[in-house]
Motif scaffolding. Structure first.
Motif, PDB file in Angstrom:
ATOM      1  N   LYS A 131      48.176  65.846  65.839  1.00  0.00           N
ATOM      2  CA  LYS A 131      47.840  64.913  66.909  1.00  0.00           C
ATOM      3  C   LYS A 131      47.631  65.712  68.192  1.00  0.00           C
ATOM      4  O   LYS A 131      48.595  66.124  68.842  1.00  0.00           O
ATOM      5  CB  LYS A 131      48.947  63.879  67.114  1.00  0.00           C
ATOM      6  N   GLU A 182      46.974  66.731  72.068  1.00  0.00           N
ATOM      7  CA  GLU A 182      47.299  66.157  73.367  1.00  0.00           C
ATOM      8  C   GLU A 182      46.031  65.679  74.066  1.00  0.00           C
ATOM      9  O   GLU A 182      46.010  64.619  74.694  1.00  0.00           O
ATOM     10  CB  GLU A 182      47.983  67.205  74.250  1.00  0.00           C
ATOM     11  N   THR A 183      45.000  66.497  73.962  1.00  0.00           N
ATOM     12  CA  THR A 183      43.773  66.284  74.722  1.00  0.00           C
ATOM     13  C   THR A 183      42.580  66.691  73.870  1.00  0.00           C
ATOM     14  O   THR A 183      42.683  67.587  73.044  1.00  0.00           O
ATOM     15  CB  THR A 183      43.774  67.169  75.998  1.00  0.00           C
ATOM     16  N   ALA A 210      47.735  60.672  79.989  1.00  0.00           N
ATOM     17  CA  ALA A 210      48.191  60.098  78.721  1.00  0.00           C
ATOM     18  C   ALA A 210      49.449  59.265  78.903  1.00  0.00           C
ATOM     19  O   ALA A 210      49.700  58.325  78.137  1.00  0.00           O
ATOM     20  CB  ALA A 210      48.441  61.211  77.706  1.00  0.00           C
ATOM     21  N   TRP A 242      44.327  62.013  73.851  1.00  0.00           N
ATOM     22  CA  TRP A 242      43.953  61.731  72.466  1.00  0.00           C
ATOM     23  C   TRP A 242      43.675  60.246  72.217  1.00  0.00           C
ATOM     24  O   TRP A 242      42.678  59.885  71.597  1.00  0.00           O
ATOM     25  CB  TRP A 242      45.062  62.229  71.543  1.00  0.00           C
ATOM     26  N   GLU A 243      44.541  59.377  72.699  1.00  0.00           N
ATOM     27  CA  GLU A 243      44.352  57.946  72.447  1.00  0.00           C
ATOM     28  C   GLU A 243      43.084  57.423  73.122  1.00  0.00           C
ATOM     29  O   GLU A 243      42.408  56.547  72.576  1.00  0.00           O
ATOM     30  CB  GLU A 243      45.571  57.148  72.915  1.00  0.00           C
ATOM     31  N   MET A 244      42.743  57.953  74.283  1.00  0.00           N
ATOM     32  CA  MET A 244      41.507  57.540  74.940  1.00  0.00           C
ATOM     33  C   MET A 244      40.300  58.050  74.173  1.00  0.00           C
ATOM     34  O   MET A 244      39.280  57.349  74.063  1.00  0.00           O
ATOM     35  CB  MET A 244      41.478  58.045  76.384  1.00  0.00           C
ATOM     36  N   LEU A 298      40.135  58.413  70.938  1.00  0.00           N
ATOM     37  CA  LEU A 298      39.969  57.517  69.796  1.00  0.00           C
ATOM     38  C   LEU A 298      39.359  56.186  70.228  1.00  0.00           C
ATOM     39  O   LEU A 298      38.515  55.607  69.522  1.00  0.00           O
ATOM     40  CB  LEU A 298      41.319  57.281  69.114  1.00  0.00           C
ATOM     41  N   GLU A 299      39.772  55.701  71.392  1.00  0.00           N
ATOM     42  CA  GLU A 299      39.188  54.467  71.935  1.00  0.00           C
ATOM     43  C   GLU A 299      37.689  54.625  72.146  1.00  0.00           C
ATOM     44  O   GLU A 299      36.893  53.757  71.752  1.00  0.00           O
ATOM     45  CB  GLU A 299      39.875  54.132  73.261  1.00  0.00           C
TER      46      GLU A 299
END
Length: 273
Positions: A161, A163-164, A210, A245-247, A249-250
């Motif tokens: 996973k 971070e960026t 994040a 990371w979550e952004m 994936l978004e």
């Protein structure tokens, strides 16, 4: 992992994943302990398909240590934070402590560094403004042994996973990334361009985003010194675009059905040299 965004915007270089790890890959590039180096040089190599590793002794330069999350490494700058504040602004030649440190460092630091140490880089008007800026930088102490730069194509999201994730984008591609970052969200400021070192705009600043309630993407590589170091590897037309990371994936999930599949963008992409 292959990125839908990278394909849709026609990136030339690999997106780079930044990860925290307790082990170093066998094939990783790494600065020698205690030797100076620009973190963005390693980033450029990762964008071209290699893996790079950093630890608390091999982060290259004081700003790089901060940018990667190894704490306030400006404390290790010759003369400490005070001399660094003068180095980034008006220089150390005009105050007694700065002149004393310059004498103690001597020729070992190299001609280019000593010139900037004495006369200043002129990136900030005064040492006081540098100290104010340092108070805003979100320094952190990572809990892992290494920071890794890896091509995103070599990442397995089931096991790793990041971070960026960081893209290198020309003006057309940057325009598309800014639109995509705002595409599925309220508001119009889901991207920020802070003033910081190149490594800080791909490291600790996206790290901070994040942890916010509404994370933003961070545009970087506006650092003139870093641009000088990577130009020979990448060319002169690129800025970085870093996302938690979550952004990422978004944004990946918003490619289909967006403007990236419409005629204005596709015609612009087709007309690129």
């Amino acid at each position: 992992m292959e990125s839908k965004i990278a394909g849709a915007v026609g990136l030339k270089y690999n997106p780079v994943a930044i990860l925290l790890a307790d082990e170093k890959p066998d094939n990783a590039l790494q600065f020698k302990k205690g030797k100076w180096g620009c973190v963005m040089f390693m980033f450029a190599n990762a964008a071209k398909g290699k893996t790079a590793a950093f630890d608390a002794q091999t982060y290259g330069c004081w700003g790089g240590g901060v940018g990667l999350g190894f704490g306030n490494t400006y404390l290790r700058f010759p003369g400490g934070v005070e001399c660094f504040a003068h180095f980034l602004s008006s220089g150390n030649a005009r105050w007694e402590r700065g002149r004393e440190v310059a004498k103690s460092v001597g020729d070992a630091a190299g001609k280019a560094f000593m010139e900037n140490f004495l006369e200043g880089e002129g990136y900030v008007k005064t040492p006081e403004l540098v100290e104010q800026w340092l108070g805003e930088i979100p320094m952190r102490e990572i809990q892992a042994g290494y920071v890794l730069f890896k091509p995103l194509s070599e990442i397995d999201p089931q096991r790793e996973k990041p971070e960026t994730v960081v893209f290198l984008a020309d003006p057309d591609q940057l325009s598309a990334l800014v639109i995509l970052a705002n595409y599925g969200r309220e508001g119009m400021e889901n991207v920020t361009i802070p003033w910081a070192a190149g490594c800080q705009t791909i490291g600790i600043l996206p790290y901070r985003e994040a942890k916010s309630g509404k994370p933003r993407a961070v545009v970087g590589l506006t650092d003139i010194s870093a641009r000088k170091y990577v130009r020979g590897l990448l060319g002169s037309e690129y800025l970085s675009f870093g996302m938690p990371w979550e952004m990422f994936l978004e944004m990946e999930g918003n490619v289909e059905g967006s403007f990236l599949e419409r005629q204005p963008w596709r015609s612009l992409l087709a007309s690129k040299p």
